[in-house]
Scaffold this motif. Sequence first.
Motif, PDB file in Angstrom:
ATOM      1  N   GLN A  70     -49.528  53.212  25.738  1.00  0.00           N
ATOM      2  CA  GLN A  70     -49.365  53.059  24.868  1.00  0.00           C
ATOM      3  C   GLN A  70     -51.232  53.037  23.691  1.00  0.00           C
ATOM      4  O   GLN A  70     -51.456  52.589  22.642  1.00  0.00           O
ATOM      5  CB  GLN A  70     -48.862  50.835  25.084  1.00  0.00           C
ATOM      6  N   ALA A  71     -52.236  51.925  24.761  1.00  0.00           N
ATOM      7  CA  ALA A  71     -53.240  52.142  24.761  1.00  0.00           C
ATOM      8  C   ALA A  71     -53.602  53.296  23.687  1.00  0.00           C
ATOM      9  O   ALA A  71     -54.523  52.934  23.088  1.00  0.00           O
ATOM     10  CB  ALA A  71     -54.277  52.290  26.493  1.00  0.00           C
ATOM     11  N   VAL A  72     -53.236  54.470  24.238  1.00  0.00           N
ATOM     12  CA  VAL A  72     -54.289  55.569  23.422  1.00  0.00           C
ATOM     13  C   VAL A  72     -53.468  55.285  21.920  1.00  0.00           C
ATOM     14  O   VAL A  72     -54.830  55.752  21.191  1.00  0.00           O
ATOM     15  CB  VAL A  72     -53.769  57.039  23.838  1.00  0.00           C
ATOM     16  N   ARG A  73     -52.364  54.763  21.763  1.00  0.00           N
ATOM     17  CA  ARG A  73     -51.056  55.019  21.236  1.00  0.00           C
ATOM     18  C   ARG A  73     -52.697  53.621  19.687  1.00  0.00           C
ATOM     19  O   ARG A  73     -52.583  53.814  18.455  1.00  0.00           O
ATOM     20  CB  ARG A  73     -49.884  54.624  20.372  1.00  0.00           C
ATOM     21  N   LYS A  74     -52.744  52.888  20.600  1.00  0.00           N
ATOM     22  CA  LYS A  74     -52.952  51.529  19.376  1.00  0.00           C
ATOM     23  C   LYS A  74     -54.762  51.807  19.989  1.00  0.00           C
ATOM     24  O   LYS A  74     -55.543  50.263  19.875  1.00  0.00           O
ATOM     25  CB  LYS A  74     -53.187  50.289  20.582  1.00  0.00           C
ATOM     26  N   ILE A  75     -55.768  52.870  19.871  1.00  0.00           N
ATOM     27  CA  ILE A  75     -56.852  53.228  20.579  1.00  0.00           C
ATOM     28  C   ILE A  75     -58.040  52.118  19.116  1.00  0.00           C
ATOM     29  O   ILE A  75     -59.070  51.906  20.132  1.00  0.00           O
ATOM     30  CB  ILE A  75     -57.276  54.818  21.016  1.00  0.00           C
ATOM     31  N   ASN A  76     -57.531  52.617  18.196  1.00  0.00           N
ATOM     32  CA  ASN A  76     -58.226  51.841  17.250  1.00  0.00           C
ATOM     33  C   ASN A  76     -58.315  49.800  17.097  1.00  0.00           C
ATOM     34  O   ASN A  76     -59.016  49.563  16.856  1.00  0.00           O
ATOM     35  CB  ASN A  76     -58.013  51.618  16.217  1.00  0.00           C
ATOM     36  N   LYS A  79     -57.218  45.182  21.629  1.00  0.00           N
ATOM     37  CA  LYS A  79     -57.441  43.778  21.877  1.00  0.00           C
ATOM     38  C   LYS A  79     -56.097  43.351  21.546  1.00  0.00           C
ATOM     39  O   LYS A  79     -55.381  43.236  22.547  1.00  0.00           O
ATOM     40  CB  LYS A  79     -58.810  43.249  21.608  1.00  0.00           C
ATOM     41  N   GLY A  80     -55.869  43.828  20.306  1.00  0.00           N
ATOM     42  CA  GLY A  80     -54.560  42.820  19.071  1.00  0.00           C
ATOM     43  C   GLY A  80     -53.440  44.028  20.073  1.00  0.00           C
ATOM     44  O   GLY A  80     -51.906  43.700  20.504  1.00  0.00           O
ATOM     45  N   GLY A  81     -53.027  45.755  20.433  1.00  0.00           N
ATOM     46  CA  GLY A  81     -52.677  46.793  21.099  1.00  0.00           C
ATOM     47  C   GLY A  81     -52.318  46.262  22.474  1.00  0.00           C
ATOM     48  O   GLY A  81     -50.995  46.524  22.393  1.00  0.00           O
ATOM     49  N   PHE A 130     -63.241  54.509  27.561  1.00  0.00           N
ATOM     50  CA  PHE A 130     -62.051  54.313  26.962  1.00  0.00           C
ATOM     51  C   PHE A 130     -61.092  53.532  28.120  1.00  0.00           C
ATOM     52  O   PHE A 130     -60.830  52.537  28.082  1.00  0.00           O
ATOM     53  CB  PHE A 130     -60.868  55.352  26.298  1.00  0.00           C
ATOM     54  N   LEU A 131     -61.239  53.614  29.035  1.00  0.00           N
ATOM     55  CA  LEU A 131     -60.637  52.816  30.097  1.00  0.00           C
ATOM     56  C   LEU A 131     -61.394  51.564  30.443  1.00  0.00           C
ATOM     57  O   LEU A 131     -60.499  50.232  30.908  1.00  0.00           O
ATOM     58  CB  LEU A 131     -60.279  53.439  31.585  1.00  0.00           C
ATOM     59  N   ALA A 132     -62.758  51.874  30.252  1.00  0.00           N
ATOM     60  CA  ALA A 132     -63.159  49.985  30.399  1.00  0.00           C
ATOM     61  C   ALA A 132     -62.688  49.204  29.503  1.00  0.00           C
ATOM     62  O   ALA A 132     -62.334  48.401  29.217  1.00  0.00           O
ATOM     63  CB  ALA A 132     -64.592  50.810  30.061  1.00  0.00           C
ATOM     64  N   ALA A 133     -62.679  49.448  27.915  1.00  0.00           N
ATOM     65  CA  ALA A 133     -62.164  49.101  26.709  1.00  0.00           C
ATOM     66  C   ALA A 133     -60.900  48.728  27.185  1.00  0.00           C
ATOM     67  O   ALA A 133     -60.176  47.611  26.688  1.00  0.00           O
ATOM     68  CB  ALA A 133     -62.307  50.170  25.693  1.00  0.00           C
TER      69      ALA A 133
END
Length: 143
Positions: A70-76, A79-81, A130-133
Amino acid sequence: MSLTAQEKDAVVNLWGKISKSSDAIGAEALGRMLAVYSQTRSYFKHWTDLNYGSEPVRTHSKKIMDGINQAVRKINDLKGGLAELSEYHAFKLKVDPANFPLLSHCIIVVISMMFPKDFTPEVHLAFDKFLAAVTAALSERYR
């Protein structure tokens, strides 16, 4: 921490190569976290078996890796995703967000072991950021 367009591409490209193995990555990473960072076991006392490779570990690791997907899909918009997951972890599960980096580290270790040719230093850096984000996004509701 924001990712550059190049780093986002590196994460998405890596995920495209490894996502079919996400169940194995997740089970190995969660099993490692529970073994190496024994304090994390306190969140799973209701499981019948906390041992490496057990059914509860494999089952929960699928949920974790679904979250990474899900995070990869919402990478942009992490926070919202990931807002719903953040709220769930903060208010329902009451997980200490200090544990998120521990699991992230274990995921990095497993990916580097399973996909050494794809996990170049540049990809490592991008996936670590990415994982830190993701950790920051999941920790958002704790504030």
